[in-house]
Design a protein around this motif. Structure first.
Motif, PDB file in Angstrom:
ATOM      1  N   ASP A 107      35.476  65.908 -27.162  1.00  0.00           N
ATOM      2  CA  ASP A 107      35.532  64.752 -28.059  1.00  0.00           C
ATOM      3  C   ASP A 107      34.417  63.734 -27.790  1.00  0.00           C
ATOM      4  OD1 ASP A 107      36.614  64.294 -25.615  1.00  0.00           O
ATOM      5  OD2 ASP A 107      38.423  63.278 -26.319  1.00  0.00           O
ATOM      6  N   ASP A 108      33.306  64.212 -27.240  1.00  0.00           N
ATOM      7  CA  ASP A 108      32.126  63.356 -27.029  1.00  0.00           C
ATOM      8  C   ASP A 108      30.990  63.847 -27.937  1.00  0.00           C
ATOM      9  OD1 ASP A 108      33.661  62.256 -25.058  1.00  0.00           O
ATOM     10  OD2 ASP A 108      32.295  62.710 -23.405  1.00  0.00           O
ATOM     11  N   TRP A 109      30.472  62.932 -28.727  1.00  0.00           N
ATOM     12  CA  TRP A 109      29.438  63.328 -29.686  1.00  0.00           C
ATOM     13  C   TRP A 109      28.333  62.285 -29.748  1.00  0.00           C
ATOM     14  CZ3 TRP A 109      29.880  68.096 -31.642  1.00  0.00           C
ATOM     15  CH2 TRP A 109      31.161  68.684 -31.670  1.00  0.00           C
ATOM     16  N   VAL A 110      27.159  62.770 -30.159  1.00  0.00           N
ATOM     17  CA  VAL A 110      26.091  61.814 -30.455  1.00  0.00           C
ATOM     18  C   VAL A 110      25.394  62.270 -31.739  1.00  0.00           C
ATOM     19  CG1 VAL A 110      24.499  62.990 -28.874  1.00  0.00           C
ATOM     20  CG2 VAL A 110      23.997  60.677 -29.614  1.00  0.00           C
ATOM     21  N   LEU A 111      25.164  61.283 -32.606  1.00  0.00           N
ATOM     22  CA  LEU A 111      24.519  61.554 -33.879  1.00  0.00           C
ATOM     23  C   LEU A 111      23.096  60.994 -33.782  1.00  0.00           C
ATOM     24  CD1 LEU A 111      25.180  62.566 -36.804  1.00  0.00           C
ATOM     25  CD2 LEU A 111      25.798  60.206 -37.350  1.00  0.00           C
ATOM     26  N   VAL A 112      22.104  61.864 -33.970  1.00  0.00           N
ATOM     27  CA  VAL A 112      20.727  61.400 -33.792  1.00  0.00           C
ATOM     28  C   VAL A 112      19.906  61.626 -35.057  1.00  0.00           C
ATOM     29  CG1 VAL A 112      20.799  61.914 -31.317  1.00  0.00           C
ATOM     30  CG2 VAL A 112      19.823  63.610 -32.890  1.00  0.00           C
ATOM     31  N   ASP A 113      18.916  60.774 -35.212  1.00  0.00           N
ATOM     32  CA  ASP A 113      17.916  60.969 -36.261  1.00  0.00           C
ATOM     33  C   ASP A 113      16.624  61.379 -35.556  1.00  0.00           C
ATOM     34  OD1 ASP A 113      15.927  60.821 -38.142  1.00  0.00           O
ATOM     35  OD2 ASP A 113      16.802  59.098 -39.177  1.00  0.00           O
ATOM     36  N   PRO A 114      16.240  62.647 -35.647  1.00  0.00           N
ATOM     37  CA  PRO A 114      15.073  63.113 -34.889  1.00  0.00           C
ATOM     38  C   PRO A 114      13.768  62.457 -35.352  1.00  0.00           C
ATOM     39  CG  PRO A 114      16.359  64.963 -35.759  1.00  0.00           C
ATOM     40  CD  PRO A 114      16.860  63.736 -36.427  1.00  0.00           C
ATOM     41  N   ASP A 115      13.763  61.878 -36.545  1.00  0.00           N
ATOM     42  CA  ASP A 115      12.504  61.387 -37.108  1.00  0.00           C
ATOM     43  C   ASP A 115      12.401  59.878 -37.230  1.00  0.00           C
ATOM     44  OD1 ASP A 115      11.247  63.944 -37.556  1.00  0.00           O
ATOM     45  OD2 ASP A 115      12.824  64.286 -39.034  1.00  0.00           O
ATOM     46  N   ALA A 116      13.506  59.169 -37.006  1.00  0.00           N
ATOM     47  CA  ALA A 116      13.462  57.708 -37.179  1.00  0.00           C
ATOM     48  C   ALA A 116      12.540  57.094 -36.134  1.00  0.00           C
ATOM     49  CB  ALA A 116      14.858  57.127 -37.053  1.00  0.00           C
ATOM     50  N   GLU A 117      11.702  56.170 -36.564  1.00  0.00           N
ATOM     51  CA  GLU A 117      10.799  55.488 -35.634  1.00  0.00           C
ATOM     52  C   GLU A 117      11.355  54.111 -35.303  1.00  0.00           C
ATOM     53  OE1 GLU A 117       6.787  55.480 -37.014  1.00  0.00           O
ATOM     54  OE2 GLU A 117       6.572  57.623 -36.571  1.00  0.00           O
ATOM     55  N   TRP A 118      11.188  53.721 -34.069  1.00  0.00           N
ATOM     56  CA  TRP A 118      11.597  52.372 -33.659  1.00  0.00           C
ATOM     57  C   TRP A 118      10.702  51.906 -32.523  1.00  0.00           C
ATOM     58  CZ3 TRP A 118      14.294  51.601 -28.763  1.00  0.00           C
ATOM     59  CH2 TRP A 118      14.533  52.785 -28.067  1.00  0.00           C
ATOM     60  N   THR A 119      10.599  50.618 -32.384  1.00  0.00           N
ATOM     61  CA  THR A 119       9.715  50.051 -31.371  1.00  0.00           C
ATOM     62  C   THR A 119      10.547  49.467 -30.239  1.00  0.00           C
ATOM     63  OG1 THR A 119       8.063  49.578 -33.042  1.00  0.00           O
ATOM     64  CG2 THR A 119       7.865  48.380 -30.958  1.00  0.00           C
ATOM     65  N   VAL A 120      10.227  49.884 -29.026  1.00  0.00           N
ATOM     66  CA  VAL A 120      11.007  49.443 -27.866  1.00  0.00           C
ATOM     67  C   VAL A 120      10.748  47.955 -27.617  1.00  0.00           C
ATOM     68  CG1 VAL A 120      11.425  49.787 -25.396  1.00  0.00           C
ATOM     69  CG2 VAL A 120      10.809  51.742 -26.858  1.00  0.00           C
ATOM     70  N   ASP A 121      11.827  47.205 -27.535  1.00  0.00           N
ATOM     71  CA  ASP A 121      11.736  45.782 -27.212  1.00  0.00           C
ATOM     72  C   ASP A 121      12.586  45.563 -25.970  1.00  0.00           C
ATOM     73  OD1 ASP A 121      11.913  43.078 -26.951  1.00  0.00           O
ATOM     74  OD2 ASP A 121      12.517  42.690 -29.030  1.00  0.00           O
ATOM     75  N   ALA A 122      11.922  45.323 -24.838  1.00  0.00           N
ATOM     76  CA  ALA A 122      12.641  45.213 -23.564  1.00  0.00           C
ATOM     77  C   ALA A 122      13.742  44.155 -23.654  1.00  0.00           C
ATOM     78  CB  ALA A 122      11.660  44.874 -22.439  1.00  0.00           C
ATOM     79  N   ALA A 123      13.497  43.102 -24.378  1.00  0.00           N
ATOM     80  CA  ALA A 123      14.465  42.008 -24.458  1.00  0.00           C
ATOM     81  C   ALA A 123      15.737  42.424 -25.207  1.00  0.00           C
ATOM     82  CB  ALA A 123      13.830  40.800 -25.142  1.00  0.00           C
ATOM     83  N   ARG A 124      15.659  43.505 -25.955  1.00  0.00           N
ATOM     84  CA  ARG A 124      16.826  43.912 -26.737  1.00  0.00           C
ATOM     85  C   ARG A 124      17.557  45.114 -26.144  1.00  0.00           C
ATOM     86  NH1 ARG A 124      15.915  44.020 -32.985  1.00  0.00           N
ATOM     87  NH2 ARG A 124      18.154  44.355 -32.788  1.00  0.00           N
ATOM     88  N   LEU A 125      17.199  45.484 -24.938  1.00  0.00           N
ATOM     89  CA  LEU A 125      17.917  46.584 -24.293  1.00  0.00           C
ATOM     90  C   LEU A 125      19.332  46.120 -23.921  1.00  0.00           C
ATOM     91  CD1 LEU A 125      15.160  48.029 -21.901  1.00  0.00           C
ATOM     92  CD2 LEU A 125      15.911  48.949 -24.104  1.00  0.00           C
ATOM     93  N   HIS A 126      20.265  47.037 -23.918  1.00  0.00           N
ATOM     94  CA  HIS A 126      21.632  46.709 -23.496  1.00  0.00           C
ATOM     95  C   HIS A 126      21.710  46.601 -21.980  1.00  0.00           C
ATOM     96  CE1 HIS A 126      22.017  48.334 -27.535  1.00  0.00           C
ATOM     97  NE2 HIS A 126      23.171  47.690 -27.640  1.00  0.00           N
ATOM     98  N   SER A 127      20.826  47.320 -21.310  1.00  0.00           N
ATOM     99  CA  SER A 127      20.774  47.268 -19.852  1.00  0.00           C
ATOM    100  C   SER A 127      20.290  45.897 -19.398  1.00  0.00           C
ATOM    101  CB  SER A 127      19.800  48.339 -19.343  1.00  0.00           C
ATOM    102  OG  SER A 127      19.537  48.148 -17.969  1.00  0.00           O
ATOM    103  N   ARG A 128      20.750  45.495 -18.206  1.00  0.00           N
ATOM    104  CA  ARG A 128      20.188  44.268 -17.623  1.00  0.00           C
ATOM    105  C   ARG A 128      18.772  44.512 -17.131  1.00  0.00           C
ATOM    106  NH1 ARG A 128      25.234  41.322 -14.536  1.00  0.00           N
ATOM    107  NH2 ARG A 128      26.171  40.682 -16.500  1.00  0.00           N
ATOM    108  N   GLY A 129      18.434  45.764 -16.906  1.00  0.00           N
ATOM    109  CA  GLY A 129      17.092  46.092 -16.423  1.00  0.00           C
ATOM    110  C   GLY A 129      16.118  46.146 -17.586  1.00  0.00           C
TER     111      GLY A 129
END
Lengths: 348, 403
Positions: free
Chosen positions: B346-368
């Protein structure tokens, strides 16, 4: 590159006069203290001097030519010019240094800067303040130029990225020491008339030497060939740059060299297994009086200091007619004046 | 929930809600399994917590994460292990499987109470952050853990060779004047561990393989039938030591083992392709800003990457270097098999192999926020993560709200 090498003529006094023309700023001199040939501060994007790897031959030549003009100031009875008047230069030394720190201080004062000396011992660094916070504090206190010496490679880059001041690297770890390399280039050019086509042997502990690294960049950029000679354990064997090569037999290369520059060898290197003993090191790589006799006539002996007399260089060699070690020190002031002026000078 | 129009399979109905999701252009995969991450709790909550770390994991498509025991205190007693399990029960949004220390306080002197720890839920043992330096201690750890079916995960590093090392020893370290961490510093320990596995018959798992030489040692060992498994990180597969120079001593590129050369990178990909390397594990290592905003040599080792892992690895797929199905296997079935686990149904992940996004460190969920990918545009994106049948991350809704 070839064209650049060809245009590299011998060092002549005419440099400064020629450069003065066409720089309107240099012609206005209300105090009458500006030397005739002092060019205007460097135009263009350069804000920092972190290493020589990003200096073009043209840019290096500009520094050397400006140092020619600075030497004129140093030859006067009153060694003062207003090129940095109203500017604050902070010498920020996280590692012990005598000659480099004093040299920068004298250079800044000769150009009428306000100079603050700061060493890690007597500051908030002892209380654990970060490098970036310290740099920002210095800028908030009015620093226009931060001259930084640090035991760790890249520390000046961190400061340059985070503080709004011009940064001059006065030596970072084993990485770079651009002002030392520039004064070496200047001294060689002054004595031998140029740099292109020369063969410079840097001898000894190149692995741990920031002076060697910056010299490799500067010398090869100006068309000289660099031979790095030492035991394999003390050479940066992975380094591959055009114009340099490694050798292990000093006696084989001595007769080919126009300049021989032994580097300081530290006693601790024997403890880490990098060399068996200072005795064996001296036998194979010491620039001794016997070896001096086998050098080309007119070849130069240089040393970035501080020296271990009797280890990497014999005292007689250091004071021989071929030695330009003292000139290196006095030229250092002119080079540092040039660097400070080109990065932060005020057009007067 | 009903997911329709999927790219890779027929419509899927999941228990729990009546929502209908349009899966046009999307691919539904089993939730990812991370064999190696640092959640930092207890002791380093300013870097990460189990709550923030598992949120980040969910955003990266991971539904199972194995957390390393280099916390404060070290996870080397049943009490500390239970503390972690209890926090995870209350605060984690994905499954947390704790790894316990091989030796007390990771000091390498005495074995932890391994059997008790295993009974209390430790899925494996590791002194990660440090190697088990003593060959004799490592031998006993392998023998002992093997007797109750647990694997020892070794961080392979010969401390004498890597002392002071800040980055891969090679051309770039020589140019930058940074003390080198030679590939041989890893390879001699990998070779030692292989010899000990052969000697004892116990299985050893090599963490974060980073060099071509290590891949070769493991390949030879597998051919000889020695029980060794291994993992590789997304950053060793996608970045090289050149990034440190390009970033002018960017401490966000400082990691242990260090980013290596392009040749090493190619060998690691080859290792995935031929099965020498079993799994991709993140080694997600979040740090506080102050741990990185300093001199390179003083900066902490580690990259915060659990949220960017899938997207950066998709770069290899888009470049034709890694087949998509193999990537999925190395993120799901294969890492689970290293621990002898089945994938949860019952564990799943839905991915879009082609969607582009720009990494923004300030918007990570991690504290790191310590990512070298800040500002980089990646192609491939996690859209929805479902753990134990519950939605734990939903970028579809975020996208819907945004538009």
């Amino acid at each position: 590159m070839t064209a650049a090498i060809k245009s590299q003529g011998p060092a002549v006094k005419a440099h400064s006069a020629r450069n003065g023309q066409g720089h309107a700023a240099a012609e206005v001199d209300p105090d009458g203290l500006q030397p005739a040939g002092l060019p205007a501060p460097a135009p263009g994007p350069r804000r920092h001097c972190l290493d020589l790897d990003d200096y073009s031959a043209e840019e290096i030549r500009q520094v050397l030519d400006t140092a020619d003009a600075m030497k004129e100031i140093l030859a006067r009875p009153v060694k003062k010019a207003p090129g940095l008047r109203g500017r604050m230069v902070v010498n920020c030394f996280y590692e012990a240094s005598t000659r480099t720190r004093v040299s920068f201080e004298v250079a800044a004062k000769n150009l009428s800067a306000d100079v603050v000396n700061f060493s890690a011992g007597g500051s908030s660094v002892e209380k654990g303040e970060s490098l970036i916070d310290t740099a920002r504090t210095l800028v908030a206190l009015g620093a226009n130029v931060i001259v930084i010496r640090h035991s760790m490679a890249g520390a000046p880059h961190v400061v340059a990225r985070n503080a709004g001041a011009a940064v001059i690297n006065a030596g970072d770890g084993r990485h770079a020491h651009p002002s030392q390399a520039l004064l070496d280039l200047y001294t060689i050019r002054e004595r031998l008339g140029g740099l292109a086509g020369l063969r410079v042997a840097i001898v000894g502990d190149v692995l741990h030497s920031r002076v060697a690294r910056s010299n490799i960049h500067g010398l090869t950029r100006m068309g000289a060939e660099v031979i790095l000679c030492g035991p394999a354990t003390l050479l940066p064997v992975n380094l591959q740059l055009a114009g340099m090569r490694f050798e292990h037999d000093l006696d084989a290369i001595l007769p080919q060299a126009d300049v021989v520059m032994p580097l300081r060898i530290q006693k601790e290197r024997a403890e880490g297994g990098l060399i068996p003993s200072l005795r064996e090191y001296r036998q194979r790589y010491g620039v001794t009086t016997e070896r001096l006799r086998r050098m080309r006539p007119g070849a130069l002996i240089m040393h970035p200091g501080p020296m271990n007399p009797g280890v990497e260089i014999d005292p007689e060699v250091a004071t021989s007619p071929q030695s330009v070690i003292e000139s290196q020190v006095s030229n250092g002031v002119a080079i540092r004046m040039a660097l400070l002026y080109l990065l932060a000078g005020v057009a007067v | 929930m009903l997911i329709r129009n999927l790219r890779n399979r027929a419509d899927v109905r999941l228990e729990g809600s009546e929502e209908v999701v349009d899966g046009r252009g999307l691919v539904l995969l089993p939730g990812f399994v991370d064999l190696h991450c640092h959640l930092r709790q207890p002791g380093f909550e300013h870097k990460e917590t189990i709550a923030t770390g598992t949120l980040a994991a969910a955003a990266g498509g991971f539904t199972t994460v194995c957390c390393m025991p280099n916390t404060e205190p070290t996870i080397d007693t049943v009490g500390t292990l239970q503390h972690v399990v209890e926090i995870a029960r209350q605060e984690a949004v994905v499954r947390v499987l704790p790894i316990a220390a091989v030796t007390r306080a990771r000091r390498g002197a005495e074995l932890s109470d391994m059997a008790e720890l295993a009974a209390a839920g430790a899925v494996a043992f590791s002194d990660d952050g440090s190697p088990v330096a003593s060959s004799s201690m490592m031998r006993h750890a392998l023998e002992y853990a093997n007797s109750f079916g647990r694997v020892v995960i070794d961080h392979c590093e010969d401390p004498a060779l890597t002392k002071g090392g800040a980055m891969h020893e090679g051309q770039v370290s020589e140019r930058l004047g940074l003390p080198g961490w030679p590939a041989a510093g890893e390879e001699v320990m990998v070779a030692r561990d292989v010899a000990l596995a052969a000697q004892t018959g116990a299985r050893v798992h090599i963490a974060h393989v980073s060099s071509a030489g290590s891949v070769q040692v493991i390949r030879d060992a597998k051919r000889r039938g020695i029980r060794v498994t291994s993992e590789v990180t997304p950053h060793h597969l996608t970045l090289t030591d050149e990034w440190i120079e390009r970033g002018a001593y960017d401490a966000n590129c400082k990691v242990n083992p260090p980013l290596r050369s392009e040749g090493d990178q190619l060998a690691l990909i080859e290792g995935l392709l031929d099965g020498t390397i079993d799994a991709i594990a993140t080694d997600h290592a979040p740090h506080a800003m102050a741990d990185k905003a300093c001199e390179f040599e003083q900066a902490a080792f580690g990259i915060s990457n659990i949220e960017t892992a899938f997207a950066s690895l998709m770069g290899l797929v888009h470049a034709g270097k890694l087949p998509f199905d193999l990537l999925v296997d190395k993120l799901t079935r294969s890492p689970a098999a290293v621990l002898g686990l089945d994938l949860p149904a019952d564990d799943w992940v839905l991915v879009d192999p082609d969607a582009e996004w720009t990494v923004d460190a300030a918007r990570l969920h991690s504290r790191g926020r310590n990512t070298p990918l800040h500002g980089h545009t990646l192609r491939g994106r996690v859209m929805l993560t479902i753990c134990r049948g519950r939605v734990v991350y939903d970028a579809l809704r975020e996208a819907a709200i945004a538009s």
